[in-house]
Design a protein around this motif. Structure first.
Motif, PDB file in Angstrom:
ATOM      1  N   GLY A 378       0.816  -1.216   0.000  1.00 57.21           N
ATOM      2  CA  GLY A 378       0.000   0.000   0.000  1.00 57.21           C
ATOM      3  C   GLY A 378       0.842   1.255   0.000  1.00 57.21           C
ATOM      4  N   MET A 379       1.871   1.305   0.843  1.00 57.11           N
ATOM      5  CA  MET A 379       2.743   2.482   0.908  1.00 57.11           C
ATOM      6  C   MET A 379       3.505   2.688  -0.400  1.00 57.11           C
ATOM      7  N   SER A 380       3.959   1.600  -0.994  1.00 58.94           N
ATOM      8  CA  SER A 380       4.704   1.695  -2.247  1.00 58.94           C
ATOM      9  C   SER A 380       3.811   2.141  -3.405  1.00 58.94           C
ATOM     10  N   ILE A 381       2.589   1.655  -3.430  1.00 53.77           N
ATOM     11  CA  ILE A 381       1.653   2.070  -4.471  1.00 53.77           C
ATOM     12  C   ILE A 381       1.404   3.569  -4.391  1.00 53.77           C
ATOM     13  N   LEU A 382       1.210   4.077  -3.183  1.00 45.23           N
ATOM     14  CA  LEU A 382       0.947   5.510  -3.019  1.00 45.23           C
ATOM     15  C   LEU A 382       2.137   6.349  -3.467  1.00 45.23           C
ATOM     16  N   GLY A 383       3.335   5.979  -3.019  1.00 50.60           N
ATOM     17  CA  GLY A 383       4.526   6.739  -3.399  1.00 50.60           C
ATOM     18  C   GLY A 383       4.793   6.687  -4.894  1.00 50.60           C
ATOM     19  N   GLY A 384       4.690   5.498  -5.475  1.00 48.70           N
ATOM     20  CA  GLY A 384       4.923   5.358  -6.913  1.00 48.70           C
ATOM     21  C   GLY A 384       3.905   6.117  -7.731  1.00 48.70           C
ATOM     22  N   ALA A 385       2.630   6.021  -7.332  1.00 46.19           N
ATOM     23  CA  ALA A 385       1.574   6.729  -8.052  1.00 46.19           C
ATOM     24  C   ALA A 385       1.762   8.237  -7.965  1.00 46.19           C
ATOM     25  N   GLY A 386       2.266   8.721  -6.827  1.00 44.09           N
ATOM     26  CA  GLY A 386       2.505  10.154  -6.677  1.00 44.09           C
ATOM     27  C   GLY A 386       3.504  10.682  -7.686  1.00 44.09           C
ATOM     28  N   PHE A 387       4.581   9.925  -7.909  1.00 48.29           N
ATOM     29  CA  PHE A 387       5.593  10.359  -8.873  1.00 48.29           C
ATOM     30  C   PHE A 387       5.097  10.230 -10.310  1.00 48.29           C
ATOM     31  N   VAL A 388       4.319   9.189 -10.595  1.00 54.87           N
ATOM     32  CA  VAL A 388       3.769   9.039 -11.945  1.00 54.87           C
ATOM     33  C   VAL A 388       2.808  10.180 -12.246  1.00 54.87           C
ATOM     34  N   ALA A 389       1.962  10.533 -11.258  1.00 55.20           N
ATOM     35  CA  ALA A 389       1.030  11.645 -11.451  1.00 55.20           C
ATOM     36  C   ALA A 389       1.785  12.939 -11.726  1.00 55.20           C
ATOM     37  N   THR A 390       2.897  13.135 -11.032  1.00 52.98           N
ATOM     38  CA  THR A 390       3.703  14.335 -11.253  1.00 52.98           C
ATOM     39  C   THR A 390       4.274  14.361 -12.664  1.00 52.98           C
ATOM     40  N   SER A 391       4.759  13.213 -13.133  1.00 51.91           N
ATOM     41  CA  SER A 391       5.328  13.166 -14.481  1.00 51.91           C
ATOM     42  C   SER A 391       4.275  13.440 -15.545  1.00 51.91           C
ATOM     43  N   MET A 392       2.990  13.166 -15.216  1.00 52.38           N
ATOM     44  CA  MET A 392       1.914  13.465 -16.155  1.00 52.38           C
ATOM     45  C   MET A 392       1.535  14.946 -16.135  1.00 52.38           C
ATOM     46  N   VAL A 393       1.550  15.547 -14.942  1.00 50.88           N
ATOM     47  CA  VAL A 393       1.091  16.929 -14.823  1.00 50.88           C
ATOM     48  C   VAL A 393       2.142  17.946 -15.277  1.00 50.88           C
ATOM     49  N   LEU A 394       3.420  17.559 -15.250  1.00 50.19           N
ATOM     50  CA  LEU A 394       4.485  18.504 -15.616  1.00 50.19           C
ATOM     51  C   LEU A 394       4.342  19.037 -17.048  1.00 50.19           C
ATOM     52  N   PRO A 395       4.169  18.183 -18.074  1.00 51.95           N
ATOM     53  CA  PRO A 395       4.008  18.729 -19.425  1.00 51.95           C
ATOM     54  C   PRO A 395       2.736  19.553 -19.590  1.00 51.95           C
ATOM     55  N   ILE A 396       1.679  19.185 -18.853  1.00 48.04           N
ATOM     56  CA  ILE A 396       0.431  19.966 -18.914  1.00 48.04           C
ATOM     57  C   ILE A 396       0.675  21.367 -18.367  1.00 48.04           C
ATOM     58  N   MET A 397       1.396  21.445 -17.247  1.00 45.54           N
ATOM     59  CA  MET A 397       1.731  22.743 -16.675  1.00 45.54           C
ATOM     60  C   MET A 397       2.643  23.537 -17.608  1.00 45.54           C
ATOM     61  N   GLY A 398       3.601  22.834 -18.221  1.00 46.70           N
ATOM     62  CA  GLY A 398       4.525  23.513 -19.134  1.00 46.70           C
ATOM     63  C   GLY A 398       3.793  24.157 -20.294  1.00 46.70           C
ATOM     64  N   LYS A 399       2.849  23.423 -20.868  1.00 47.82           N
ATOM     65  CA  LYS A 399       2.068  23.964 -21.983  1.00 47.82           C
ATOM     66  C   LYS A 399       1.224  25.139 -21.525  1.00 47.82           C
ATOM     67  N   SER A 400       0.668  25.052 -20.319  1.00 44.52           N
ATOM     68  CA  SER A 400      -0.149  26.138 -19.783  1.00 44.52           C
ATOM     69  C   SER A 400       0.679  27.394 -19.541  1.00 44.52           C
ATOM     70  N   ILE A 401       1.902  27.208 -19.037  1.00 49.08           N
ATOM     71  CA  ILE A 401       2.786  28.358 -18.800  1.00 49.08           C
ATOM     72  C   ILE A 401       3.092  29.068 -20.112  1.00 49.08           C
ATOM     73  N   GLU A 402       3.323  28.291 -21.173  1.00 51.45           N
ATOM     74  CA  GLU A 402       3.650  28.869 -22.480  1.00 51.45           C
ATOM     75  C   GLU A 402       2.458  29.582 -23.114  1.00 51.45           C
ATOM     76  N   THR A 403       1.263  29.041 -22.938  1.00 47.03           N
ATOM     77  CA  THR A 403       0.087  29.580 -23.631  1.00 47.03           C
ATOM     78  C   THR A 403      -0.719  30.561 -22.787  1.00 47.03           C
TER      79      THR A 403
END
Length: 437
Positions: A378-403
């Motif tokens: 359970g602890m590993s799933i939460l930590g791993g999912a947190g980093f995966v979610a971050t890797s998904m949101v970073l490009p979305i934020m980058g595009k938003s910053i540019e536009t």
């Protein structure tokens, strides 16, 4: 079993993890200026630091009780050692990519082993000591940032000297773990079966497949473009995952969906914290103060807050702490979106730091306290999912910053903790009802 020595060793292992994040931020320009890589190539070469982290955490969560905690710890040490050596020799895209694969796997293995180790060492104060342990992530970023400024900017030494400093905490944590009696996870010591651990995750198969899909979206531009090609498709995908979780959790495993609910919250808390801090330079470049100073303020306050988290958790309980954190996070992001000068920016950043300070360790603590049979998995799933979610949101934020610009991006990011305010209110009521029952 030397409780104090094992805890200090765990903290130093996390310190190595955190310093690698700060060092990557500083040496990024080296590979574009000196070795001719494009910014996109450097970004892709740094990618394994995130998804490798997640892969190692998931693998560790599933297999830690089979191969033993001690084996995961020494796997982390070995991968850290190999990764640092390869990073020192990196001069091309491929060599930089491979180095980050090992470092990312090493970092994830540290979390996979040390989170359950800390809860086993301190069964009566899990969340408090998890916060103490996680002091060393923001603390390590502060230390790494200061070392980078001293070594490369003040002393004008080669970047290899900065990377080589990682050998010091690496050697110390290896020495402290060497020859020690490292206990098995709480699941093993309390006699909970592997099957029961899987069942208490609620919907382990669906959650694992969902995270694998998230990794594919984060690492494959073609898949990401296909998913975001329309507004309805992401909603449909989320709906399908939610239905699958309900079917697997309630109809197949016949168990509460508390853990999948915590998993959903973790995706939002991690994105709020790490997404914002990773883009801090672009978000606050025009606010009249160096963004690295703001990063130092945020991570410094986070380290102090986590160290003294025990009293707060005792008074408010973990759901109350998370609810307060979500409220402060909303306020911090909205204040940052309108901040225009150094003083206002620092004050807004401080409010944001108070908000995100307790998110990561307390989320893991909630799972450990209220779904204890989910164990290390359970602890590993939460930590791993947190980093995966971050890797998904970073490009979305980058595009938003540019536009749309930094201010609109910060305002839009506040939607995540707003959702969390409602989610943690529900969690607070669920936990209260469970205690009364």
């Amino acid at each position: 079993m030397n409780q104090k020595r094992l805890f200090i060793a765990s903290c130093l292992a996390l310190l190595v993890t955190a310093i690698t994040f700060a060092i990557r931020a500083r040496i990024e320009s080296v590979f574009t200026d000196d070795y001719g890589l494009t910014a996109e190539q450097v970004g892709r070469a740094f990618g394994p630091a995130f998804w490798g982290f997640a892969v190692a955490m998931f693998a560790g969560g599933y297999f830690i009780d089979i191969v033993k905690t001690k084996s995961i710890i020494w796997a982390a040490f070995t991968m850290h050692l190999v990764g640092i050596v390869l990073l020192l020799m990196a001069k091309s895209y491929t060599s930089l990519f491979v180095a980050n694969v090992f470092i990312g796997l090493g970092n994830g293995s540290v979390e996979a082993a040390c989170n359950p180790l800390v809860t086993t060492l301190f069964p009566d104060k899990k969340t408090k000591m998890l916060n103490r342990f996680h002091v060393w992530f923001p603390g390590g970023i502060v230390i790494g940032s200061l070392l980078a400024a001293l070594v490369m900017d003040q002393l004008n030494l080669p970047w290899q000297v900065l990377v080589g400093l990682l050998f010091i905490p690496l050697a110390i944590y290896g020495f402290l773990f060497f020859g020690q009696n490292i206990p098995e996870t709480e699941r093993v010591t309390t006699g909970v079966t592997y099957k029961e651990m899987m069942r208490n995750v609620g919907a382990p198969i669906t959650i694992t497949l969902a995270v694998i899909f998230m990794i594919l979206v984060a690492t494959t531009p073609a898949i990401a473009d296909a998913v975001t090609s329309s507004y309805s498709l992401p909603v449909i995908i989320v709906g399908i995952i939610a239905i699958a979780i309900i079917i697997e959790g309630r109809m197949v495993n016949k168990i509460t969906l508390l853990f999948p609910f915590i998993f959903f919250c973790m995706l939002l808390t991690a994105s709020t914290e790490l997404g914002t801090t990773q883009w801090i330079n672009a978000l606050l470049a025009d606010n009249g103060i160096h963004p690295m100073i703001i990063l130092a303020v945020v991570t410094g306050l986070m380290a102090v807050g986590r160290f003294f988290a025990g009293g707060l958790i005792h008074r408010l309980a973990t759901p109350g702490v998370l609810l307060g954190s979500a409220v402060f996070s909303v306020a911090g992001l909205l204040l940052l979106s309108i901040a225009s000068g150094p003083v206002m920016t620092v004050v807004s950043a401080a409010v944001f730091a108070v908000g995100v300070c307790y998110f990561w360790p307390t989320m893991i603590g909630v799972a450990s306290e209220y779904v204890p049979k989910s164990g290390a998995l359970g602890m590993s799933i939460l930590g791993g999912a947190g980093f995966v979610a971050t890797s998904m949101v970073l490009p979305i934020m980058g595009k938003s910053i540019e536009t749309a610009g930094p201010q609109i991006t910060l305002r839009n990011m506040s939607i995540l903790p707003i959702i969390l305010v409602f989610a943690f209110t529900i969690l607070y009521m669920l936990v209260k009802k469970k205690k009364e029952a």
